[in-house]
Scaffold this motif. Structure first.
Motif, PDB file in Angstrom:
ATOM      1  N   GLU A   1       0.836  -1.196   0.000  1.00 17.01           N
ATOM      2  CA  GLU A   1       0.000   0.000   0.000  1.00 17.01           C
ATOM      3  C   GLU A   1       0.876   1.252   0.000  1.00 17.01           C
ATOM      4  O   GLU A   1       1.924   1.294   0.653  1.00 17.01           O
ATOM      5  N   VAL A   2       0.456   2.257  -0.718  1.00 18.20           N
ATOM      6  CA  VAL A   2       1.238   3.493  -0.834  1.00 18.20           C
ATOM      7  C   VAL A   2       0.681   4.533   0.135  1.00 18.20           C
ATOM      8  O   VAL A   2      -0.483   4.934   0.028  1.00 18.20           O
ATOM      9  N   PRO A   3       1.482   4.976   1.094  1.00 19.71           N
ATOM     10  CA  PRO A   3       0.996   5.993   2.036  1.00 19.71           C
ATOM     11  C   PRO A   3       0.799   7.341   1.354  1.00 19.71           C
ATOM     12  O   PRO A   3       1.461   7.653   0.357  1.00 19.71           O
ATOM     13  N   SER A   4      -0.102   8.118   1.895  1.00 25.57           N
ATOM     14  CA  SER A   4      -0.378   9.443   1.314  1.00 25.57           C
ATOM     15  C   SER A   4       0.863  10.329   1.336  1.00 25.57           C
ATOM     16  O   SER A   4       1.036  11.183   0.467  1.00 25.57           O
ATOM     17  N   SER A   5       1.740  10.106   2.313  1.00 26.93           N
ATOM     18  CA  SER A   5       2.966  10.910   2.388  1.00 26.93           C
ATOM     19  C   SER A   5       3.853  10.676   1.167  1.00 26.93           C
ATOM     20  O   SER A   5       4.523  11.597   0.682  1.00 26.93           O
ATOM     21  N   SER A   6       3.870   9.447   0.644  1.00 22.23           N
ATOM     22  CA  SER A   6       4.667   9.155  -0.555  1.00 22.23           C
ATOM     23  C   SER A   6       4.059   9.814  -1.788  1.00 22.23           C
ATOM     24  O   SER A   6       4.775  10.323  -2.654  1.00 22.23           O
ATOM     25  N   ILE A   7       2.743   9.809  -1.852  1.00 23.00           N
ATOM     26  CA  ILE A   7       2.075  10.454  -2.976  1.00 23.00           C
ATOM     27  C   ILE A   7       2.378  11.946  -2.985  1.00 23.00           C
ATOM     28  O   ILE A   7       2.692  12.536  -4.026  1.00 23.00           O
TER      29      ILE A   7
ATOM     30  N   ASP B   1       0.794  12.998 -12.445  1.00 22.94           N
ATOM     31  CA  ASP B   1      -0.367  12.835 -11.569  1.00 22.94           C
ATOM     32  C   ASP B   1      -1.017  11.472 -11.781  1.00 22.94           C
ATOM     33  O   ASP B   1      -1.501  10.849 -10.825  1.00 22.94           O
ATOM     34  N   GLN B   2      -1.035  10.996 -13.030  1.00 21.84           N
ATOM     35  CA  GLN B   2      -1.665   9.717 -13.316  1.00 21.84           C
ATOM     36  C   GLN B   2      -0.960   8.567 -12.595  1.00 21.84           C
ATOM     37  O   GLN B   2      -1.601   7.629 -12.127  1.00 21.84           O
ATOM     38  N   LEU B   3       0.358   8.634 -12.489  1.00 23.91           N
ATOM     39  CA  LEU B   3       1.084   7.592 -11.765  1.00 23.91           C
ATOM     40  C   LEU B   3       0.705   7.605 -10.286  1.00 23.91           C
ATOM     41  O   LEU B   3       0.544   6.543  -9.675  1.00 23.91           O
ATOM     42  N   LEU B   4       0.557   8.786  -9.720  1.00 23.34           N
ATOM     43  CA  LEU B   4       0.169   8.885  -8.316  1.00 23.34           C
ATOM     44  C   LEU B   4      -1.230   8.318  -8.099  1.00 23.34           C
ATOM     45  O   LEU B   4      -1.499   7.689  -7.062  1.00 23.34           O
ATOM     46  N   VAL B   5      -2.113   8.520  -9.063  1.00 20.39           N
ATOM     47  CA  VAL B   5      -3.452   7.927  -8.994  1.00 20.39           C
ATOM     48  C   VAL B   5      -3.347   6.404  -9.024  1.00 20.39           C
ATOM     49  O   VAL B   5      -4.012   5.700  -8.252  1.00 20.39           O
ATOM     50  N   TYR B   6      -2.507   5.888  -9.914  1.00 20.40           N
ATOM     51  CA  TYR B   6      -2.326   4.437  -9.993  1.00 20.40           C
ATOM     52  C   TYR B   6      -1.741   3.885  -8.694  1.00 20.40           C
ATOM     53  O   TYR B   6      -2.116   2.797  -8.248  1.00 20.40           O
ATOM     54  N   TRP B   7      -0.780   4.614  -8.116  1.00 25.12           N
ATOM     55  CA  TRP B   7      -0.243   4.172  -6.825  1.00 25.12           C
ATOM     56  C   TRP B   7      -1.349   4.025  -5.791  1.00 25.12           C
ATOM     57  O   TRP B   7      -1.413   3.029  -5.066  1.00 25.12           O
ATOM     58  N   ALA B   8      -2.197   5.035  -5.704  1.00 19.53           N
ATOM     59  CA  ALA B   8      -3.263   5.019  -4.708  1.00 19.53           C
ATOM     60  C   ALA B   8      -4.231   3.863  -4.955  1.00 19.53           C
ATOM     61  O   ALA B   8      -4.724   3.229  -4.010  1.00 19.53           O
ATOM     62  N   GLU B   9      -4.494   3.571  -6.222  1.00 17.37           N
ATOM     63  CA  GLU B   9      -5.471   2.532  -6.561  1.00 17.37           C
ATOM     64  C   GLU B   9      -4.882   1.128  -6.520  1.00 17.37           C
ATOM     65  O   GLU B   9      -5.553   0.184  -6.092  1.00 17.37           O
ATOM     66  N   HIS B  10      -3.648   0.975  -6.965  1.00 13.09           N
ATOM     67  CA  HIS B  10      -3.082  -0.361  -7.170  1.00 13.09           C
ATOM     68  C   HIS B  10      -1.880  -0.674  -6.287  1.00 13.09           C
ATOM     69  O   HIS B  10      -1.455  -1.837  -6.226  1.00 13.09           O
ATOM     70  N   GLY B  11      -1.333   0.332  -5.637  1.00 16.31           N
ATOM     71  CA  GLY B  11      -0.161   0.113  -4.804  1.00 16.31           C
ATOM     72  C   GLY B  11       1.099  -0.105  -5.624  1.00 16.31           C
ATOM     73  O   GLY B  11       1.112   0.024  -6.852  1.00 16.31           O
ATOM     74  N   TRP B  12       2.181  -0.428  -4.905  1.00 14.65           N
ATOM     75  CA  TRP B  12       3.420  -0.858  -5.558  1.00 14.65           C
ATOM     76  C   TRP B  12       3.400  -2.376  -5.556  1.00 14.65           C
ATOM     77  O   TRP B  12       3.265  -3.002  -4.496  1.00 14.65           O
ATOM     78  N   CYS B  13       3.556  -3.006  -6.708  1.00 16.24           N
ATOM     79  CA  CYS B  13       3.471  -4.461  -6.751  1.00 16.24           C
ATOM     80  C   CYS B  13       4.119  -4.999  -8.013  1.00 16.24           C
ATOM     81  O   CYS B  13       4.541  -4.246  -8.894  1.00 16.24           O
ATOM     82  N   GLY B  14       4.190  -6.324  -8.081  1.00 17.27           N
ATOM     83  CA  GLY B  14       4.775  -6.998  -9.223  1.00 17.27           C
ATOM     84  C   GLY B  14       3.716  -7.592 -10.126  1.00 17.27           C
ATOM     85  O   GLY B  14       2.592  -7.876  -9.693  1.00 17.27           O
ATOM     86  N   TYR B  15       4.085  -7.790 -11.378  1.00 18.80           N
ATOM     87  CA  TYR B  15       3.201  -8.407 -12.368  1.00 18.80           C
ATOM     88  C   TYR B  15       3.972  -9.503 -13.093  1.00 18.80           C
ATOM     89  O   TYR B  15       5.197  -9.441 -13.201  1.00 18.80           O
ATOM     90  N   GLY B  16       3.234 -10.504 -13.589  1.00 19.59           N
ATOM     91  CA  GLY B  16       3.899 -11.612 -14.264  1.00 19.59           C
ATOM     92  C   GLY B  16       4.775 -12.407 -13.322  1.00 19.59           C
ATOM     93  O   GLY B  16       5.902 -12.761 -13.662  1.00 19.59           O
ATOM     94  N   ASP B  17       4.243 -12.687 -12.113  1.00 18.01           N
ATOM     95  CA  ASP B  17       5.016 -13.399 -11.088  1.00 18.01           C
ATOM     96  C   ASP B  17       6.333 -12.697 -10.788  1.00 18.01           C
ATOM     97  O   ASP B  17       7.349 -13.346 -10.508  1.00 18.01           O
ATOM     98  N   GLY B  18       6.320 -11.378 -10.866  1.00 19.77           N
ATOM     99  CA  GLY B  18       7.502 -10.601 -10.521  1.00 19.77           C
ATOM    100  C   GLY B  18       8.394 -10.235 -11.689  1.00 19.77           C
ATOM    101  O   GLY B  18       9.497  -9.732 -11.481  1.00 19.77           O
TER     102      GLY B  18
ATOM    103  N   LEU C   1       6.243  -2.199 -10.311  1.00 16.00           N
ATOM    104  CA  LEU C   1       6.137  -0.769 -10.023  1.00 16.00           C
ATOM    105  C   LEU C   1       6.637  -0.581  -8.606  1.00 16.00           C
ATOM    106  O   LEU C   1       6.181  -1.280  -7.684  1.00 16.00           O
ATOM    107  N   VAL C   2       7.572   0.329  -8.406  1.00 17.77           N
ATOM    108  CA  VAL C   2       8.297   0.397  -7.143  1.00 17.77           C
ATOM    109  C   VAL C   2       8.163   1.764  -6.472  1.00 17.77           C
ATOM    110  O   VAL C   2       7.737   2.750  -7.086  1.00 17.77           O
ATOM    111  N   ASN C   3       8.578   1.771  -5.211  1.00 19.99           N
ATOM    112  CA  ASN C   3       8.654   2.996  -4.427  1.00 19.99           C
ATOM    113  C   ASN C   3       9.957   3.708  -4.776  1.00 19.99           C
ATOM    114  O   ASN C   3      11.041   3.233  -4.422  1.00 19.99           O
ATOM    115  N   PRO C   4       9.905   4.841  -5.466  1.00 17.04           N
ATOM    116  CA  PRO C   4      11.145   5.512  -5.873  1.00 17.04           C
ATOM    117  C   PRO C   4      12.043   5.881  -4.697  1.00 17.04           C
ATOM    118  O   PRO C   4      13.270   5.909  -4.849  1.00 17.04           O
ATOM    119  N   GLN C   5      11.446   6.168  -3.554  1.00 18.52           N
ATOM    120  CA  GLN C   5      12.243   6.576  -2.406  1.00 18.52           C
ATOM    121  C   GLN C   5      13.200   5.467  -1.967  1.00 18.52           C
ATOM    122  O   GLN C   5      14.327   5.735  -1.557  1.00 18.52           O
TER     123      GLN C   5
END
Length: 205
Positions: free
Chosen positions: A20-26, A35-52, A56-60
């Motif tokens: 889950e992406v905290p509001s502080s990261s957004i 802005d669209q990436l931040l929306v996706y973070w809020a909706e989908h979180g940071w996670c892997g696709y295709g079994d990893g 999509l990662v936390n840049p920090q």
């Protein structure tokens, strides 16, 4: 779910190891990333696709990795870059605050590609969607090793990647036998220190 993530799941499969992406990261990246990436973070979180295969990662978490790869190179002066995504094998996808999706680094080979954006600042959201829609499993599956690596080593967690030991730039072999599951940040930092980062030549692509 919008068409972009519907397409990602269609191509890669269901997400894994969602963070889950905290509001502080957004808020930290508002005005730096689309802005669209931040929306996706809020909706989908940071996670892997295709079994990893693709994450999509936390840049920090990767600020040190970005600095280690770019400091002292010509790229450092081109833009302020943030790592927004990576592959299971350490392909790194950067977002420039001025240039968007304009830099990829193949960490295991210490090579990079830059792209000239045809979109202006006002179209960064469109460029972000284009970036995500053009990701695919094949280009994130180095040597078609993803399935055998998963079978041998297990599925990756969000902070892990598959890495060759010893590293290819140290003369290691790019075979399953020399592949291990490693901590992503630490391994990517190590790879940045092994060999000088070089641009891909036409003969390499």
């Amino acid at each position: 779910m919008d068409r972009v993530f519907a397409r990602i799941i269609e191509k890669f499969g269901a997400p894994i190891d969602r963070q889950e992406v905290p509001s502080s990261s957004i808020e930290r990246y508002r005005g730096k990333l689309p802005d669209q990436l931040l929306v996706y973070w809020a909706e989908h979180g940071w996670c892997g696709y295709g079994d990893g295969a693709f994450w999509l990662v936390n840049p920090q978490e990767y600020e040190g990795v970005v600095a280690s790869w770019l400091e002292g190179t010509p790229l450092e002066k081109l833009d302020s870059y943030h790592l927004i995504a990576r592959s299971a094998f350490g392909d790194l996808y950067f977002w420039g605050e001025k240039t968007g999706a304009s830099l990829n680094i193949t960490s295991i080979l210490s090579r990079y590609l830059t792209f000239s954006s045809a979109l202006g600042d006002e179209q960064m959201d469109k460029q972000l969607r284009n970036f995500l829609l053009t990701r695919d499993l094949e280009s994130n599956d180095y040597g078609r090793l993803l399935k055998p690596a998963k079978k041998k080593l297990g599925v990756l967690s969000h902070d892990e990647m598959y890495g060759f030991v010893p590293a290819l730039m140290l003369g290691g072999a790019d075979t399953l036998e020399h592949l291990g599951k490693v901590k992503a940040v630490e391994h990517l930092t190590l790879l940045s220190q092994i060999a000088e980062l070089q641009p891909y030549g036409f003969s390499d692509i």
